[in-house]
Design a protein around this motif. Sequence first.
Motif, short mmCIF file in Angstrom:
data_model
loop_
_atom_site.label_atom_id
_atom_site.label_comp_id
_atom_site.label_asym_id
_atom_site.label_seq_id
_atom_site.Cartn_x
_atom_site.Cartn_y
_atom_site.Cartn_z
N LEU A 85 5.78 -3.99 -1.68
CA LEU A 85 6.93 -3.01 -1.28
C LEU A 85 7.97 -3.18 -2.13
O LEU A 85 8.77 -2.34 -2.15
CB LEU A 85 6.98 -3.57 0.20
CG LEU A 85 5.85 -3.18 1.16
CD1 LEU A 85 6.34 -3.63 2.52
CD2 LEU A 85 5.71 -1.59 1.30
N GLN A 116 -1.60 0.89 0.46
CA GLN A 116 -0.22 1.51 0.13
C GLN A 116 0.88 0.52 0.46
O GLN A 116 2.08 0.87 0.06
CB GLN A 116 -0.01 2.71 1.22
CG GLN A 116 -1.16 3.93 0.65
CD GLN A 116 -0.87 4.47 -0.32
OE1 GLN A 116 0.18 4.75 -0.77
NE2 GLN A 116 -2.14 4.69 -1.29
N PHE A 117 0.61 -0.48 1.14
CA PHE A 117 1.72 -1.38 1.64
C PHE A 117 1.46 -2.79 0.98
O PHE A 117 2.29 -3.93 1.51
CB PHE A 117 1.87 -1.58 3.32
CG PHE A 117 1.84 -0.41 3.98
CD1 PHE A 117 3.13 0.37 4.10
CD2 PHE A 117 0.76 0.21 4.75
CE1 PHE A 117 3.21 1.62 4.73
CE2 PHE A 117 1.10 1.34 5.64
CZ PHE A 117 2.08 2.12 5.29
#
Length: 61
Positions: free
Chosen positions: A34, A30-31
């Motif tokens: 960014l 998910q990261f």
Amino acid sequence: MSIIYVLIPIAMLFVLVAVGIFFWAVKSEQFDDLDRQSVSILFDDDIKQKPQDTKDESTPR
């Protein structure tokens, strides 16, 4: 004072859930990117095609 015996395990449970969710987010990547989401609104993703040269079939040649 006996409420402490209830609140401390509940707080520890919340911390364990939060840490579990954090590690799940890191594991599921998910990261990783960014910056893409912050600039994606600036660019138009739609592919614009040139209008094709279509002749009207009802007009005689």
